[in-house]
Design a protein around this motif. Structure first.
Motif, PDB file in Angstrom:
ATOM      1  N   TYR A   1      12.637 -29.135   0.740  1.00  0.00           N
ATOM      2  CA  TYR A   1      13.461 -28.066   1.286  1.00  0.00           C
ATOM      3  C   TYR A   1      12.847 -27.473   2.554  1.00  0.00           C
ATOM      4  CZ  TYR A   1      15.425 -23.344   1.646  1.00  0.00           C
ATOM      5  OH  TYR A   1      15.987 -22.185   2.095  1.00  0.00           O
ATOM      6  N   ILE A   2      11.568 -27.147   2.538  1.00  0.00           N
ATOM      7  CA  ILE A   2      10.942 -26.566   3.722  1.00  0.00           C
ATOM      8  C   ILE A   2      10.890 -27.585   4.851  1.00  0.00           C
ATOM      9  CG2 ILE A   2       8.585 -27.146   3.003  1.00  0.00           C
ATOM     10  CD1 ILE A   2       9.775 -24.025   4.967  1.00  0.00           C
ATOM     11  N   THR A   3      10.743 -28.869   4.514  1.00  0.00           N
ATOM     12  CA  THR A   3      10.768 -29.914   5.539  1.00  0.00           C
ATOM     13  C   THR A   3      12.142 -29.981   6.195  1.00  0.00           C
ATOM     14  OG1 THR A   3       9.114 -31.213   4.332  1.00  0.00           O
ATOM     15  CG2 THR A   3      10.438 -32.372   5.968  1.00  0.00           C
ATOM     16  N   LEU A   4      13.185 -29.937   5.372  1.00  0.00           N
ATOM     17  CA  LEU A   4      14.554 -29.942   5.892  1.00  0.00           C
ATOM     18  C   LEU A   4      14.785 -28.740   6.806  1.00  0.00           C
ATOM     19  CD1 LEU A   4      17.612 -30.900   5.750  1.00  0.00           C
ATOM     20  CD2 LEU A   4      17.827 -29.307   3.842  1.00  0.00           C
ATOM     21  N   TYR A   5      14.367 -27.580   6.377  1.00  0.00           N
ATOM     22  CA  TYR A   5      14.574 -26.344   7.148  1.00  0.00           C
ATOM     23  C   TYR A   5      13.873 -26.419   8.501  1.00  0.00           C
ATOM     24  CZ  TYR A   5      14.782 -21.337   8.208  1.00  0.00           C
ATOM     25  OH  TYR A   5      15.020 -20.121   8.818  1.00  0.00           O
ATOM     26  N   MET A   6      12.608 -26.770   8.498  1.00  0.00           N
ATOM     27  CA  MET A   6      11.834 -26.768   9.731  1.00  0.00           C
ATOM     28  C   MET A   6      12.318 -27.855  10.699  1.00  0.00           C
ATOM     29  SD  MET A   6       9.850 -24.219   9.546  1.00  0.00           S
ATOM     30  CE  MET A   6       8.924 -24.578  11.035  1.00  0.00           C
ATOM     31  N   LEU A   7      12.618 -29.038  10.204  1.00  0.00           N
ATOM     32  CA  LEU A   7      13.080 -30.107  11.084  1.00  0.00           C
ATOM     33  C   LEU A   7      14.456 -29.798  11.663  1.00  0.00           C
ATOM     34  CD1 LEU A   7      11.903 -33.375   9.275  1.00  0.00           C
ATOM     35  CD2 LEU A   7      11.017 -32.370  11.393  1.00  0.00           C
ATOM     36  N   SER A   8      15.315 -29.158  10.863  1.00  0.00           N
ATOM     37  CA  SER A   8      16.630 -28.772  11.379  1.00  0.00           C
ATOM     38  C   SER A   8      16.471 -27.739  12.492  1.00  0.00           C
ATOM     39  CB  SER A   8      17.495 -28.206  10.252  1.00  0.00           C
ATOM     40  OG  SER A   8      17.751 -29.168   9.253  1.00  0.00           O
ATOM     41  N   GLY A   9      15.614 -26.756  12.264  1.00  0.00           N
ATOM     42  CA  GLY A   9      15.378 -25.752  13.291  1.00  0.00           C
ATOM     43  C   GLY A   9      14.773 -26.347  14.549  1.00  0.00           C
ATOM     44  N   LEU A  10      13.821 -27.262  14.388  1.00  0.00           N
ATOM     45  CA  LEU A  10      13.202 -27.904  15.547  1.00  0.00           C
ATOM     46  C   LEU A  10      14.210 -28.761  16.310  1.00  0.00           C
ATOM     47  CD1 LEU A  10       9.719 -28.975  14.129  1.00  0.00           C
ATOM     48  CD2 LEU A  10      10.155 -27.350  15.977  1.00  0.00           C
ATOM     49  N   ALA A  11      15.092 -29.434  15.582  1.00  0.00           N
ATOM     50  CA  ALA A  11      16.116 -30.244  16.246  1.00  0.00           C
ATOM     51  C   ALA A  11      17.054 -29.354  17.062  1.00  0.00           C
ATOM     52  CB  ALA A  11      16.908 -31.037  15.205  1.00  0.00           C
ATOM     53  N   GLY A  12      17.415 -28.186  16.511  1.00  0.00           N
ATOM     54  CA  GLY A  12      18.239 -27.252  17.258  1.00  0.00           C
ATOM     55  C   GLY A  12      17.531 -26.749  18.504  1.00  0.00           C
ATOM     56  N   SER A  13      16.247 -26.445  18.376  1.00  0.00           N
ATOM     57  CA  SER A  13      15.469 -25.985  19.530  1.00  0.00           C
ATOM     58  C   SER A  13      15.355 -27.081  20.590  1.00  0.00           C
ATOM     59  CB  SER A  13      14.075 -25.544  19.074  1.00  0.00           C
ATOM     60  OG  SER A  13      14.138 -24.429  18.209  1.00  0.00           O
ATOM     61  N   ALA A  14      15.119 -28.305  20.142  1.00  0.00           N
ATOM     62  CA  ALA A  14      14.951 -29.414  21.081  1.00  0.00           C
ATOM     63  C   ALA A  14      16.235 -29.686  21.858  1.00  0.00           C
ATOM     64  CB  ALA A  14      14.510 -30.665  20.331  1.00  0.00           C
ATOM     65  N   LEU A  15      17.382 -29.658  21.161  1.00  0.00           N
ATOM     66  CA  LEU A  15      18.646 -29.918  21.854  1.00  0.00           C
ATOM     67  C   LEU A  15      18.971 -28.786  22.831  1.00  0.00           C
ATOM     68  CD1 LEU A  15      20.781 -32.142  21.864  1.00  0.00           C
ATOM     69  CD2 LEU A  15      22.177 -30.726  20.349  1.00  0.00           C
ATOM     70  N   THR A  16      18.626 -27.564  22.468  1.00  0.00           N
ATOM     71  CA  THR A  16      18.821 -26.437  23.385  1.00  0.00           C
ATOM     72  C   THR A  16      17.943 -26.604  24.625  1.00  0.00           C
ATOM     73  OG1 THR A  16      19.307 -24.980  21.516  1.00  0.00           O
ATOM     74  CG2 THR A  16      18.741 -23.934  23.599  1.00  0.00           C
ATOM     75  N   TYR A  17      16.702 -26.964  24.420  1.00  0.00           N
ATOM     76  CA  TYR A  17      15.769 -27.193  25.522  1.00  0.00           C
ATOM     77  C   TYR A  17      16.284 -28.292  26.444  1.00  0.00           C
ATOM     78  CZ  TYR A  17      11.310 -28.494  27.772  1.00  0.00           C
ATOM     79  OH  TYR A  17      10.318 -28.791  28.672  1.00  0.00           O
ATOM     80  N   TRP A  18      16.905 -29.310  25.879  1.00  0.00           N
ATOM     81  CA  TRP A  18      17.386 -30.461  26.640  1.00  0.00           C
ATOM     82  C   TRP A  18      18.641 -30.132  27.457  1.00  0.00           C
ATOM     83  CZ3 TRP A  18      19.952 -35.362  24.153  1.00  0.00           C
ATOM     84  CH2 TRP A  18      20.159 -36.327  25.135  1.00  0.00           C
ATOM     85  N   LEU A  19      19.597 -29.433  26.841  1.00  0.00           N
ATOM     86  CA  LEU A  19      20.914 -29.269  27.446  1.00  0.00           C
ATOM     87  C   LEU A  19      21.144 -27.929  28.132  1.00  0.00           C
ATOM     88  CD1 LEU A  19      23.132 -30.928  24.680  1.00  0.00           C
ATOM     89  CD2 LEU A  19      22.199 -31.976  26.761  1.00  0.00           C
TER      90      LEU A  19
END
Length: 299
Positions: free
Chosen positions: A174-192
């Motif tokens: 669960y914590i892995t899912l939460y953190m990776l989802s948040g990081l993916a959101g941050s990464a896509l924001t940083y990119w676009l």
């Protein structure tokens, strides 16, 4: 020939009482543990490869050739069933609230923690942002909120979605899912997003939980209409014409959470760990790759 003294009865043979469960003395039973031979009632007996075992022998892994952890009940994703199925959710909620209170006490913290590609906070100040090596902003922005309505909305989503997911996946997954989802959101924001556009909030991680909830409900053959309705409402809010919402974080978290959850709940049991670790590793590699390429384009 011996005679019995008057008024005395011959001694009677000792009478054995009924056999009762060693954990429930009031319950008669004819079943015993195949390991320790103690009597057990139907409520206490645990099926084994041969006969039944008592809870103590199962807990200790007695004679099974496995560690005690091998006999613990597991979630649908293979995680250990915990006594408090919302512990990690409570901790995450507490961290978000603590950061919010800290920001209320010292507003300048926002500049230090917010997601920012590359920009100056003042006309002659130094360049700040992820492209300047401040990669920690990808994580700190996930716990950062400024408005009461913002943190209230996100924390309600965390509580409603996080608790059931934590119980179904287990704490580590669960914590892995939460953190990776948040990081993916941050990464896509940083990119676009524009490099000088700040972004903050736990929305990326919450959207990851929403996508994972849809996957889990489909896996359990639950009615999908409620989660589809919730997803539709959130997407309408995300792409509202008034702006002000980092849609990149929502989309990135949703995609990552959905794909990671598929790997977690649909992994075949005989290759469960390999599939789950592999799925999470691929998600992390994609996040790192996006960040590295975007940083190279900005510097």
């Amino acid at each position: 020939m011996d005679q019995q003294p008057p008024g005395e009865q011959p001694p009677s043979a000792p009478v054995e009482g009924p056999v009762t469960c060693y954990r429930h003395p009031g319950r008669e039973t004819s079943i015993s543990c195949t390991r320790c031979d103690r009597p057990i009632c139907p409520d206490c007996m645990v099926s084994a490869s041969v006969g039944f075992q008592c809870p103590d022998c199962v807990r200790q892994g007695s004679g099974t050739g496995h560690s005690p952890a091998a006999s613990r009940p597991r979630t649908i994703a293979g995680g250990t069933v915990a006594a408090d199925p919302r512990l990690i959710t409570k901790i995450l909620l507490g961290i978000n609230v603590a950061v919010f209170v800290a920001v209320l006490a010292k507003g300048a913290l926002v500049d230090d923690l917010v997601l920012l590609g590359r920009a100056r906070f003042s006309e002659y100040g130094p360049l700040d942002g992820i492209a300047e090596g401040q990669w920690y902003r990808l994580v700190t922005s996930m716990f950062l909120h400024q408005e009461v309505w913002h943190i209230a909305f996100n924390m309600l989503g965390l509580w409603w979605l996080g608790g059931p997911l934590e119980a179904a996946l287990g704490r580590a997954r669960y914590i892995t899912l939460y953190m990776l989802s948040g990081l993916a959101g941050s990464a896509l924001t940083y990119w676009l997003a524009e490099p000088n556009q700040p972004s903050l909030g736990a929305s990326g991680a919450i959207f990851g939980l929403l996508g994972a909830t849809a996957v889990l409900m489909r896996r359990l053959n639950y009615d999908m209409r409620p989660v589809f309705a919730l997803l539709a409402i959130n997407l309408v809010i995300t792409f509202n014409p008034w702006g002000g919402i980092a849609w990149q974080a929502h989309v990135g978290g949703l995609i990552a959470g959905t794909l990671i959850a598929i790997g977690m709940v649909h992994a075949p049991r005989e290759r469960r760990n390999a599939v789950q670790y592999g799925t999470c590793a691929v998600a992390l590699v994609v996040v790192v790759l996006i960040v590295v390429l975007r940083t190279a384009s900005l510097t």
